[in-house]
Write a protein that holds these residues in place. Structure first.
Motif, PDB file in Angstrom:
ATOM      1  N   LEU A 204     -22.004 -18.021   7.972  1.00 54.23           N
ATOM      2  CA  LEU A 204     -22.106 -19.491   7.173  1.00 54.23           C
ATOM      3  C   LEU A 204     -21.076 -19.432   6.719  1.00 54.23           C
ATOM      4  O   LEU A 204     -20.588 -20.535   6.683  1.00 54.23           O
ATOM      5  CB  LEU A 204     -23.351 -19.368   6.539  1.00 54.23           C
ATOM      6  CG  LEU A 204     -24.699 -19.727   7.314  1.00 54.23           C
ATOM      7  CD1 LEU A 204     -25.949 -19.514   6.386  1.00 54.23           C
ATOM      8  CD2 LEU A 204     -24.575 -21.233   7.718  1.00 54.23           C
ATOM      9  N   SER A 205     -20.595 -18.525   5.945  1.00 55.20           N
ATOM     10  CA  SER A 205     -19.417 -18.906   5.114  1.00 55.20           C
ATOM     11  C   SER A 205     -18.236 -19.357   5.686  1.00 55.20           C
ATOM     12  O   SER A 205     -17.252 -19.833   5.271  1.00 55.20           O
ATOM     13  CB  SER A 205     -19.011 -17.552   4.134  1.00 55.20           C
ATOM     14  OG  SER A 205     -18.968 -16.630   4.804  1.00 55.20           O
ATOM     15  N   VAL A 207     -17.633 -21.455   8.460  1.00 58.52           N
ATOM     16  CA  VAL A 207     -17.964 -22.577   9.044  1.00 58.52           C
ATOM     17  C   VAL A 207     -17.426 -23.648   7.963  1.00 58.52           C
ATOM     18  O   VAL A 207     -17.504 -24.898   8.431  1.00 58.52           O
ATOM     19  CB  VAL A 207     -19.272 -22.998   9.365  1.00 58.52           C
ATOM     20  CG1 VAL A 207     -19.810 -21.961  10.399  1.00 58.52           C
ATOM     21  CG2 VAL A 207     -20.099 -23.019   8.473  1.00 58.52           C
ATOM     22  N   ALA A 208     -16.844 -23.558   6.751  1.00 56.20           N
ATOM     23  CA  ALA A 208     -16.575 -24.543   6.064  1.00 56.20           C
ATOM     24  C   ALA A 208     -15.049 -25.142   6.518  1.00 56.20           C
ATOM     25  O   ALA A 208     -14.374 -24.452   7.418  1.00 56.20           O
ATOM     26  CB  ALA A 208     -15.864 -24.010   4.700  1.00 56.20           C
ATOM     27  N   CYS A 212     -19.628 -28.280  11.474  1.00 51.60           N
ATOM     28  CA  CYS A 212     -20.974 -27.482  11.007  1.00 51.60           C
ATOM     29  C   CYS A 212     -20.849 -27.079   9.590  1.00 51.60           C
ATOM     30  O   CYS A 212     -21.970 -26.445   9.489  1.00 51.60           O
ATOM     31  CB  CYS A 212     -21.051 -26.386  12.187  1.00 51.60           C
ATOM     32  SG  CYS A 212     -21.367 -26.779  13.533  1.00 51.60           S
ATOM     33  N   SER A 213     -20.015 -27.597   9.000  1.00 53.82           N
ATOM     34  CA  SER A 213     -19.955 -27.045   7.288  1.00 53.82           C
ATOM     35  C   SER A 213     -20.934 -27.517   6.679  1.00 53.82           C
ATOM     36  O   SER A 213     -21.186 -27.131   5.537  1.00 53.82           O
ATOM     37  CB  SER A 213     -18.422 -27.532   6.777  1.00 53.82           C
ATOM     38  OG  SER A 213     -18.475 -29.135   6.808  1.00 53.82           O
ATOM     39  N   TRP A 214     -21.663 -28.577   7.097  1.00 52.01           N
ATOM     40  CA  TRP A 214     -22.810 -29.028   6.311  1.00 52.01           C
ATOM     41  C   TRP A 214     -23.914 -27.980   6.304  1.00 52.01           C
ATOM     42  O   TRP A 214     -24.801 -27.870   5.223  1.00 52.01           O
ATOM     43  CB  TRP A 214     -23.460 -30.391   7.040  1.00 52.01           C
ATOM     44  CG  TRP A 214     -24.022 -30.055   8.354  1.00 52.01           C
ATOM     45  CD1 TRP A 214     -23.605 -29.948   9.567  1.00 52.01           C
ATOM     46  CD2 TRP A 214     -25.576 -29.738   8.767  1.00 52.01           C
ATOM     47  NE1 TRP A 214     -24.529 -29.621  10.541  1.00 52.01           N
ATOM     48  CE2 TRP A 214     -25.718 -29.528   9.912  1.00 52.01           C
ATOM     49  CE3 TRP A 214     -26.693 -29.465   7.982  1.00 52.01           C
ATOM     50  CZ2 TRP A 214     -26.733 -29.098  10.534  1.00 52.01           C
ATOM     51  CZ3 TRP A 214     -27.978 -29.029   8.566  1.00 52.01           C
ATOM     52  CH2 TRP A 214     -28.062 -28.968   9.880  1.00 52.01           C
ATOM     53  N   THR A 216     -23.527 -24.903   5.358  1.00 53.32           N
ATOM     54  CA  THR A 216     -23.217 -23.993   3.996  1.00 53.32           C
ATOM     55  C   THR A 216     -23.988 -24.552   3.007  1.00 53.32           C
ATOM     56  O   THR A 216     -24.386 -23.650   2.140  1.00 53.32           O
ATOM     57  CB  THR A 216     -21.760 -23.944   3.616  1.00 53.32           C
ATOM     58  OG1 THR A 216     -21.398 -25.390   3.320  1.00 53.32           O
ATOM     59  CG2 THR A 216     -21.023 -23.420   5.063  1.00 53.32           C
ATOM     60  N   GLY A 217     -24.528 -25.858   2.786  1.00 53.75           N
ATOM     61  CA  GLY A 217     -25.408 -26.234   1.914  1.00 53.75           C
ATOM     62  C   GLY A 217     -26.891 -26.331   2.031  1.00 53.75           C
ATOM     63  O   GLY A 217     -27.659 -26.784   1.254  1.00 53.75           O
ATOM     64  N   THR A 227     -26.051 -16.536  11.662  1.00 53.00           N
ATOM     65  CA  THR A 227     -24.719 -16.864  11.889  1.00 53.00           C
ATOM     66  C   THR A 227     -24.686 -18.326  12.721  1.00 53.00           C
ATOM     67  O   THR A 227     -25.747 -18.768  13.309  1.00 53.00           O
ATOM     68  CB  THR A 227     -24.137 -15.753  12.919  1.00 53.00           C
ATOM     69  OG1 THR A 227     -25.023 -15.610  14.067  1.00 53.00           O
ATOM     70  CG2 THR A 227     -24.278 -14.565  12.013  1.00 53.00           C
ATOM     71  N   CYS A 241     -24.301 -27.475  16.747  1.00 53.30           N
ATOM     72  CA  CYS A 241     -24.124 -26.448  15.829  1.00 53.30           C
ATOM     73  C   CYS A 241     -25.445 -25.727  16.081  1.00 53.30           C
ATOM     74  O   CYS A 241     -26.639 -26.190  16.139  1.00 53.30           O
ATOM     75  CB  CYS A 241     -24.385 -27.006  14.485  1.00 53.30           C
ATOM     76  SG  CYS A 241     -22.955 -27.900  13.831  1.00 53.30           S
TER      77      CYS A 241
END
Length: 354
Positions: A204-205, A207-208, A212-214, A216-217, A227, A241
């Motif tokens: 997850l860390s 994909v910043a 698909c970075s959304w 992470t929050g 994953t 995603c």
């Protein structure tokens, strides 16, 4: 007895004939490759997409601006059927909708591949499909920007082993189709290393900075070791995603975004399978069930559909699925731009009785 000069002449003629016999196929290859698709097909289309040892048999090019169709191909023949590299392009909506329908014949379940950022398209079982806006063609009768859809394909083995060459060929032929059909789109550019192997899930860390970075929050079920597989591109008509548990191959959560009126058909079919009856009227509206949710918006004067799906073991209930879909859809409309009227599902539908 023949004079010596006659014998020498006969031998020379035989040698020249033999040389000509062996050289002719290669000369024919060069001639066909240099002129196919108006000279737009890259050299590597022949070098890397045509099997070694195969000689070219023919080429084909056709276009009609009134009908909005362009087609070209470079063909070699084996003992069974003609094969090679081909491109087919359309600017009319009916043909585009039909082409998309053949891709997503199984509804929203189809997983397609992402192209590098900036390229407006996707891969479908190895084929490359590019969809560009045509500023010189204006809008259709429904006020939608007219677009050009180009499908480029080769033999399955070549598509699997030479994806970079296929993408660069697809970009070159899409640019040629745009010229021939008066599309007026800015020429596309393909990077040197365009299509890596099938993307693998990452932490997850990691994909910043991706579409698909959304995630992470996002509030995901804990303890699953999630994953993410990123199959998304902000310029593409489809983005995906996937979330996988503990490295499992099958995704536990899937989020899809599709842009264009063509997306209404597959999404309506998927929604119809979720409701308790066809009379519920949810085929064309936002939907929320125990493991599937759909949101809608208008983007660039066309429909946009957003999907969230969870398998039974994901540990997700309908309210949480709605929260995740909301975060995904809001992020997508912000990335895509030109979007209005985002509609989210409200109450949960009862389980299907069919």
């Amino acid at each position: 007895m023949l004079p010596r000069w006659v014998k020498v002449g006969v031998v020379a003629a035989v040698v020249l004939a033999a040389v000509g016999y062996f050289v002719k196929p290669y000369a024919n290859d060069w001639w066909l490759a240099s002129r196919v698709c108006g000279g737009a097909m890259p050299d590597e289309a022949v070098d890397r997409l045509i099997p070694d040892g195969e000689h070219l048999d023919s080429d084909y090019e056709y276009f009609n601006k009134e009908l909005g169709v362009y087609s070209c191909s470079l063909i070699h023949e084996d003992s069974y059927r003609a094969k090679g590299v081909s491109a087919l392009a359309h600017t009319d909506r009916d043909s585009q909708d039909l082409a998309m329908k053949t891709v997503f014949y199984d509804g929203t379940a189809r997983s397609v591949g992402a192209l590098p950022e900036g390229l407006p398209g996707f891969t479908d079982e190895g084929r490359v499909r590019l969809l560009v806006t045509c500023p010189d063609l204006g809008k259709d009768v429904e006020g939608r920007p007219r677009r050009l859809l180009v499908r480029t394909s080769a033999e399955r083995e070549a598509m699997e082993e030479q994806p970079d060459a296929l993408l660069r060929t697809a970009v070159a032929l899409a640019n040629q189709a745009s010229k021939k059909l008066g599309c007026g789109a800015e020429p596309l550019k393909a990077p040197k290393h365009a299509l890596p192997e099938e993307s693998k899930p990452v932490a997850l860390s990691a994909v910043a900075g991706t579409p698909c970075s959304w995630l992470t929050g996002a509030k995901l079920p804990t303890g699953a070791g999630w994953t993410v597989r990123v199959a998304a591109n902000d310029a593409a008509p489809v983005s995906r995603c996937e979330l996988h548990r503990d490295g499992e191959e099958r995704p536990g959560l899937v989020f899809n975004a599709w842009y264009g009126d063509w997306s209404e058909g597959p999404f309506s079919e998927a929604a119809a399978r979720q409701g308790s009856s066809a009379a519920d009227g949810w085929k064309t509206r936002p939907v929320l069930t125990a493991n599937w949710a759909r949101a809608k918006a208008r983007c660039d004067a066309e429909a946009a559909n957003f999907e969230a799906g969870a398998d039974e073991d994901a540990g997700i209930k309908a309210p949480q699925l709605r929260v995740l879909l909301t975060a995904f859809a809001q992020d997508q409309v912000k990335r895509h731009g030109g979007c209005t009227d985002l509609a989210l599902p409200t109450r949960e539908l009862p389980a299907s009785k069919r």
